[in-house]
Design a protein around this motif. Structure first.
Motif, PDB file in Angstrom:
ATOM      1  N   LEU A 136      73.352  -3.313  61.301  1.00 15.37           N
ATOM      2  CA  LEU A 136      72.941  -3.253  59.897  1.00 15.37           C
ATOM      3  C   LEU A 136      71.447  -2.990  59.773  1.00 15.37           C
ATOM      4  N   TYR A 137      70.683  -3.460  60.757  1.00 14.33           N
ATOM      5  CA  TYR A 137      69.233  -3.295  60.723  1.00 14.33           C
ATOM      6  C   TYR A 137      68.782  -1.978  61.358  1.00 14.33           C
ATOM      7  N   ARG A 138      69.690  -1.300  62.004  1.00 18.06           N
ATOM      8  CA  ARG A 138      69.323  -0.086  62.719  1.00 18.06           C
ATOM      9  C   ARG A 138      69.006   1.059  61.771  1.00 18.06           C
ATOM     10  N   LEU A 139      69.704   1.095  60.638  1.00 20.93           N
ATOM     11  CA  LEU A 139      69.557   2.169  59.658  1.00 20.93           C
ATOM     12  C   LEU A 139      69.726   3.519  60.355  1.00 20.93           C
ATOM     13  N   ARG A 140      68.739   4.408  60.280  1.00 24.54           N
ATOM     14  CA  ARG A 140      68.878   5.723  60.920  1.00 24.54           C
ATOM     15  C   ARG A 140      68.111   5.831  62.233  1.00 24.54           C
ATOM     16  N   ARG A 141      67.682   4.691  62.744  1.00 24.09           N
ATOM     17  CA  ARG A 141      66.933   4.716  63.993  1.00 24.09           C
ATOM     18  C   ARG A 141      67.837   5.128  65.155  1.00 24.09           C
ATOM     19  N   LYS A 142      67.280   5.785  66.129  1.00 25.95           N
ATOM     20  CA  LYS A 142      68.038   6.264  67.283  1.00 25.95           C
ATOM     21  C   LYS A 142      68.139   5.155  68.338  1.00 25.95           C
ATOM     22  N   ILE A 143      68.785   4.082  67.930  1.00 25.73           N
ATOM     23  CA  ILE A 143      69.008   2.908  68.777  1.00 25.73           C
ATOM     24  C   ILE A 143      70.510   2.756  68.992  1.00 25.73           C
ATOM     25  N   VAL A 144      70.923   2.602  70.235  1.00 27.62           N
ATOM     26  CA  VAL A 144      72.338   2.429  70.577  1.00 27.62           C
ATOM     27  C   VAL A 144      72.608   0.956  70.840  1.00 27.62           C
ATOM     28  N   ILE A 145      73.617   0.427  70.182  1.00 27.61           N
ATOM     29  CA  ILE A 145      74.005  -0.981  70.322  1.00 27.61           C
ATOM     30  C   ILE A 145      75.481  -1.000  70.714  1.00 27.61           C
ATOM     31  N   GLU A 146      75.772  -1.395  71.949  1.00 23.85           N
ATOM     32  CA  GLU A 146      77.155  -1.337  72.430  1.00 23.85           C
ATOM     33  C   GLU A 146      77.412  -2.416  73.468  1.00 23.85           C
ATOM     34  N   MET A 147      78.680  -2.806  73.597  1.00 22.69           N
ATOM     35  CA  MET A 147      79.064  -3.773  74.608  1.00 22.69           C
ATOM     36  C   MET A 147      78.930  -3.136  75.991  1.00 22.69           C
ATOM     37  N   ASP A 148      78.466  -3.913  76.954  1.00 22.01           N
ATOM     38  CA  ASP A 148      78.378  -3.456  78.342  1.00 22.01           C
ATOM     39  C   ASP A 148      79.312  -4.327  79.175  1.00 22.01           C
TER      40      ASP A 148
ATOM     41  N   SER B 143      69.771   0.133  73.659  1.00 19.18           N
ATOM     42  CA  SER B 143      69.079   1.235  74.328  1.00 19.18           C
ATOM     43  C   SER B 143      68.632   2.267  73.296  1.00 19.18           C
ATOM     44  N   ALA B 144      67.690   3.111  73.710  1.00 18.75           N
ATOM     45  CA  ALA B 144      67.171   4.166  72.832  1.00 18.75           C
ATOM     46  C   ALA B 144      67.816   5.487  73.204  1.00 18.75           C
ATOM     47  N   SER B 145      68.228   6.250  72.199  1.00 17.75           N
ATOM     48  CA  SER B 145      68.811   7.569  72.449  1.00 17.75           C
ATOM     49  C   SER B 145      67.783   8.679  72.260  1.00 17.75           C
ATOM     50  N   HIS B 146      66.538   8.271  72.020  1.00 15.92           N
ATOM     51  CA  HIS B 146      65.452   9.259  71.871  1.00 15.92           C
ATOM     52  C   HIS B 146      64.162   8.631  72.378  1.00 15.92           C
ATOM     53  N   ASP B 147      63.313   9.440  72.994  1.00 18.10           N
ATOM     54  CA  ASP B 147      62.076   8.941  73.589  1.00 18.10           C
ATOM     55  C   ASP B 147      61.137   8.306  72.567  1.00 18.10           C
TER      56      ASP B 147
END
Length: 249
Positions: free
Chosen positions: A86-98, A15-19
């Protein structure tokens, strides 16, 4: 309908944490499938590869609004999430278990999405059912009866080129989407039709131990990584004909 939950699967939410962020665009440069093909009730089978085009993880991609859900092996879900980060770097992308979402399967479930690899694999969907009863054994037996391999035990991790996993025949790769990790070698193999080995499911009485990836004595089946020139005489599924035709050209 009998119990359908696949307890050996887990779901990762992207998911994205920023528009300003776009989850599809983030994954487009990483996975083998075109993210534009991932639509509600139209999951896509895909993989994350090494730079050389070898398979690290295979999974299903689902659309959930602006989020993307990854239906993957439970045993390796945390490792996959870590790799993606590792590929997210500083992007405002959330990666989490659901953990609120579970994966389900049935050979016959009217109104549910069909498996994107083969329609004969049945129906697959996501739900919030937390029942413990498992359909894993039935799913595995049906999948292997159709000659379809998946997961690290069968595909290996950094061992097997994605096209050797029959990704073309099972709709697990896009050759028009542009760049992604491992794309260069994968595209070259496809263009030159240089797929020298294949993962196949064969009866144990046709098994070749030196080529065996894993055996399932209870099902009487062997998963093997064989040279294409060594497929003659094997009892292989009809969908595999295109791979056999490549060998004869």
């Amino acid at each position: 309908m009998t119990e359908t939950r696949l307890n050996e699967r887990a779901v990762i939410r992207i998911s994205a944490s920023h528009d300003s962020e776009d989850c599809r665009e983030f994954l487009q440069g990483l996975v083998t499938q075109d993210m534009q093909a991932v639509q509600p009730d139209a999951p896509q089978w895909a993989a994350l590869l090494t730079a050389q085009g070898k398979t690290l993880f295979d999974f299903f991609l689902w659309a959930d609004g602006d989020d993307i859900l990854i239906d993957c092996e439970k045993e390796h879900a945390e490792a996959l999430a870590k790799r993606l980060k590792l590929y997210r770097l500083r992007r405002k992308i959330v990666i989490e278990m659901d953990e609120a979402i579970t994966v389900h399967w049935s050979r016959d479930a009217a109104g549910k999405p069909t498996d994107p690899r083969l329609t004969t694999l049945g129906h697959r969907w996501l739900d919030d059912s937390q029942k413990d009863e498992s359909a894993d054994s039935a799913y595995k037996a049906h999948r292997l009866s159709l000659g379809v391999t998946e997961g690290q035990e069968e595909l290996g991790s950094d061992k097997t080129l994605w096209l050797e996993c029959n990704a073309t025949e099972l709709n697990g790769v896009s050759f028009t989407k542009g760049c992604y990790v491992g794309q260069e070698n994968t595209a070259r193999m496809n263009y030159r039709q240089k797929i020298n080995r294949r993962l196949v499911v064969v009866p144990l009485d046709q098994a070749a131990e030196k080529r065996q990836r894993v055996a399932y004595p209870d099902l009487g089946l062997s998963i093997e990584h064989r040279r294409v020139d060594d497929l003659d005489g094997l009892d292989l599924p009809g969908w595999f004909n295109s791979a056999l035709n490549e060998k004869s050209e």
